[in-house]
Scaffold this active site. Structure first.
Site, PDB file in Angstrom:
ATOM      1  N   THR A  80       9.573  51.407  12.822  1.00 24.02           N
ATOM      2  CA  THR A  80       9.538  52.001  14.177  1.00 24.02           C
ATOM      3  C   THR A  80       8.203  52.736  14.326  1.00 24.02           C
ATOM      4  O   THR A  80       7.407  52.804  13.384  1.00 24.02           O
ATOM      5  CB  THR A  80      10.662  53.049  14.373  1.00 24.02           C
ATOM      6  OG1 THR A  80      10.435  54.136  13.457  1.00 24.02           O
ATOM      7  CG2 THR A  80      12.048  52.479  14.154  1.00 24.02           C
ATOM      8  N   TYR A  90       9.569  67.850   7.758  1.00 20.65           N
ATOM      9  CA  TYR A  90      10.521  66.826   8.214  1.00 20.65           C
ATOM     10  C   TYR A  90      11.712  66.767   7.256  1.00 20.65           C
ATOM     11  O   TYR A  90      12.872  66.726   7.682  1.00 20.65           O
ATOM     12  CB  TYR A  90       9.802  65.478   8.290  1.00 20.65           C
ATOM     13  CG  TYR A  90      10.699  64.323   8.663  1.00 20.65           C
ATOM     14  CD1 TYR A  90      11.112  64.135   9.987  1.00 20.65           C
ATOM     15  CD2 TYR A  90      11.123  63.398   7.705  1.00 20.65           C
ATOM     16  CE1 TYR A  90      11.938  63.073  10.331  1.00 20.65           C
ATOM     17  CE2 TYR A  90      11.938  62.335   8.044  1.00 20.65           C
ATOM     18  CZ  TYR A  90      12.350  62.168   9.353  1.00 20.65           C
ATOM     19  OH  TYR A  90      13.163  61.110   9.684  1.00 20.65           O
TER      20      TYR A  90
HETATM   21  P1  NDP Z   1      10.955  56.890  16.951  1.00 23.55           P
HETATM   22  O1  NDP Z   1       9.811  57.833  16.819  1.00 23.55           O
HETATM   23  O2  NDP Z   1      10.697  55.444  17.111  1.00 23.55           O
HETATM   24  O3  NDP Z   1      11.911  57.371  18.140  1.00 23.55           O
HETATM   25  C1  NDP Z   1      12.274  58.721  18.247  1.00 23.55           C
HETATM   26  C2  NDP Z   1      12.920  58.916  19.591  1.00 23.55           C
HETATM   27  O4  NDP Z   1      13.238  60.318  19.709  1.00 23.55           O
HETATM   28  C3  NDP Z   1      12.010  58.574  20.762  1.00 23.55           C
HETATM   29  O5  NDP Z   1      12.770  58.027  21.795  1.00 23.55           O
HETATM   30  C4  NDP Z   1      11.473  59.941  21.163  1.00 23.55           C
HETATM   31  O6  NDP Z   1      11.050  60.019  22.529  1.00 23.55           O
HETATM   32  C5  NDP Z   1      12.716  60.774  20.937  1.00 23.55           C
HETATM   33  N1  NDP Z   1      12.461  62.204  20.962  1.00 23.55           N
HETATM   34  C6  NDP Z   1      11.576  62.928  20.243  1.00 23.55           C
HETATM   35  N2  NDP Z   1      11.643  64.222  20.602  1.00 23.55           N
HETATM   36  C7  NDP Z   1      12.591  64.324  21.553  1.00 23.55           C
HETATM   37  C8  NDP Z   1      13.117  65.375  22.323  1.00 23.55           C
HETATM   38  N3  NDP Z   1      12.648  66.635  22.229  1.00 23.55           N
HETATM   39  N4  NDP Z   1      14.125  65.127  23.195  1.00 23.55           N
HETATM   40  C9  NDP Z   1      14.610  63.877  23.340  1.00 23.55           C
HETATM   41  N5  NDP Z   1      14.112  62.807  22.681  1.00 23.55           N
HETATM   42  C10 NDP Z   1      13.125  63.046  21.796  1.00 23.55           C
HETATM   43  O7  NDP Z   1      11.856  57.167  15.654  1.00 23.55           O
HETATM   44  P2  NDP Z   1      12.967  56.291  14.903  1.00 23.55           P
HETATM   45  O8  NDP Z   1      13.637  55.388  15.847  1.00 23.55           O
HETATM   46  O9  NDP Z   1      12.358  55.766  13.667  1.00 23.55           O
HETATM   47  O10 NDP Z   1      13.958  57.448  14.446  1.00 23.55           O
HETATM   48  C11 NDP Z   1      15.258  57.645  14.979  1.00 23.55           C
HETATM   49  C12 NDP Z   1      15.982  58.620  14.070  1.00 23.55           C
HETATM   50  O11 NDP Z   1      16.115  58.050  12.753  1.00 23.55           O
HETATM   51  C13 NDP Z   1      15.262  59.951  13.881  1.00 23.55           C
HETATM   52  O12 NDP Z   1      16.211  60.990  13.796  1.00 23.55           O
HETATM   53  C14 NDP Z   1      14.568  59.775  12.533  1.00 23.55           C
HETATM   54  O13 NDP Z   1      14.297  60.993  11.933  1.00 23.55           O
HETATM   55  C15 NDP Z   1      15.594  58.962  11.787  1.00 23.55           C
HETATM   56  N6  NDP Z   1      15.077  58.216  10.647  1.00 23.55           N
HETATM   57  C16 NDP Z   1      14.138  57.237  10.810  1.00 23.55           C
HETATM   58  C17 NDP Z   1      13.679  56.528   9.706  1.00 23.55           C
HETATM   59  C18 NDP Z   1      12.678  55.414   9.825  1.00 23.55           C
HETATM   60  O14 NDP Z   1      12.314  54.840   8.784  1.00 23.55           O
HETATM   61  N7  NDP Z   1      12.216  55.049  11.019  1.00 23.55           N
HETATM   62  C19 NDP Z   1      14.135  56.843   8.338  1.00 23.55           C
HETATM   63  C20 NDP Z   1      15.112  57.910   8.277  1.00 23.55           C
HETATM   64  C21 NDP Z   1      15.554  58.552   9.397  1.00 23.55           C
HETATM   65  P3  NDP Z   1       9.524  59.666  22.996  1.00 23.55           P
HETATM   66  O15 NDP Z   1       9.458  58.163  23.129  1.00 23.55           O
HETATM   67  O16 NDP Z   1       9.395  60.390  24.291  1.00 23.55           O
HETATM   68  O17 NDP Z   1       8.611  60.186  21.928  1.00 23.55           O
END
Ligand code: NDP
Length: 289
Positions: A235, A197
């Site tokens: 999340t 990751y």
């Molecule tokens: P979540 O896991 O809550 O949400 C991720 C979202 O991405 C979901 O809607 C998921 O869909 C979607 N997703 C995954 N794979 C695909 C794909 N192939 N095509 C389209 N959509 C896809 O994560 P967060 O909201 O926490 O994260 C959002 C962003 O922030 C990410 O890039 C993460 O890496 C980044 N981030 C998050 C942090 C945190 O503390 N939460 C910290 C640092 C960065 P589905 O519901 O179908 O799985």
């Protein structure tokens, strides 16, 4: 053709992406696209937003599926003829307890988080209109010094990743090399860290810098791409652990998505959740996350 500005958020059926969509609904002058790989989940979320009185459009988009990306591009092109804001939010992360072999985790994580994001950008960038803003969600683990496998190989990787001459193809090769070494068990000797990751987030951060250099040469006026660390956000990805709500996590990406015309900075930057531009190569970081 509809004459409106258009904003798109990938992976926005939940988490930070959904919070970004909600903010854009109230702050962006134009229509906002909630996209999801799973149509049913996306439409359920859209219905819930409509109950709250928010107006949002939906399209299926799986960033890991070339056909899905192409269909969405065609839809945008035929309906609006352009795009004004793209937020690359979609990503996956294996849990610490995951039992899949490291090579498999690396392959899937790099394919979705790095190559999926790259594929969306390559497809949709031709649609960007002057003054378009692109934001990619990186992470605190996307900081370059996280590349901390064995030296001197790690030093060499950091030099390549931060080179002002790095190209998208060279960066893609480096990401593929990580996956190969993760599969044959030599990633540490090759200089890489032990988190797929983290490598994927270093990758999208390096990509942001490469993309801004191309934007600087683009005949379209004032194209800007930045990436950001949203902070440690509660999340599903973080197993509901963190210090910020999804709404707080959305603040920096939304600020970057709505940068006013002709700003001097940030451009091609790694931006912390408090909106500080961070030196991606040397730091210091404003905080641990
Ligand atoms: P979540 O896991 O809550 O949400 C991720 C979202 O991405 C979901 O809607 C998921 O869909 C979607 N997703 C995954 N794979 C695909 C794909 N192939 N095509 C389209 N959509 C896809 O994560 P967060 O909201 O926490 O994260 C959002 C962003 O922030 C990410 O890039 C993460 O890496 C980044 N981030 C998050 C942090 C945190 O503390 N939460 C910290 C640092 C960065 P589905 O519901 O179908 O799985």
């Amino acid at each position: 053709m509809e004459e409106t500005r258009v904003a798109v958020v990938t992976g926005s059926n939940k988490g930070i992406g959904l919070a970004i969509v909600k903010d854009l609904c109230s702050q962006f002058e134009g229509c906002v696209y909630l996209t999801a790989r799973d149509e049913e989940k996306g439409l359920e979320t859209v219905a819930a937003l409509e109950e709250e009185g928010l107006s949002v459009r939906f399209h299926q988009l799986d960033i890991d599926d070339e056909e899905s990306i192409a269909a969405f591009k065609t839809h945008l092109e035929e309906t609006y003829g352009g795009l004004d804001v793209l937020v690359n939010n979609a990503a996956i992360a294996y849990k610490g307890s995951a039992t899949e072999p490291f090579g498999e985790q690396a392959e899937n994580t790099i394919r979705v988080n790095f190559f999926g994001t790259l594929a969306v950008c390559r497809s949709l960038f031709p649609l960007l209109r002057p003054h378009a803003r692109v934001v990619t969600l990186s992470s605190f683990v996307g900081f370059l010094p996280r590349v901390n496998g064995d030296e001197p190989q790690a030093f060499s990787l950091r030099e390549k990743l931060s080179s002002e001459e790095l190209t998208e193809d060279e960066l893609s090769d480096l990401m593929n090399q990580f996956v190969e070494t993760a599969k044959d068990g030599t990633w540490t000797e090759a200089g890489w860290q032990s988190s797929a990751y983290s490598v994927s987030k270093v990758g999208v951060t390096a990509l942001t810098r490469v993309q801004q250099r191309a934007f600087d040469e683009d005949p379209r006026e004032d194209l800007i791409v930045n990436c950001c660390n949203p902070g440690a956000v509660v999340t599903d990805m973080s197993s509901q652990r963190g210090v910020f709500t999804a709404e707080q996590g959305a603040e920096c990406p939304v600020y970057l998505a709505l940068l006013p015309p002709d700003v001097e900075e940030p451009k091609g930057a790694f931006v912390w959740h408090d909106k500080q531009v961070v030196d991606w190569v040397k730091g210091p970081l404003p905080g641990p996350y």
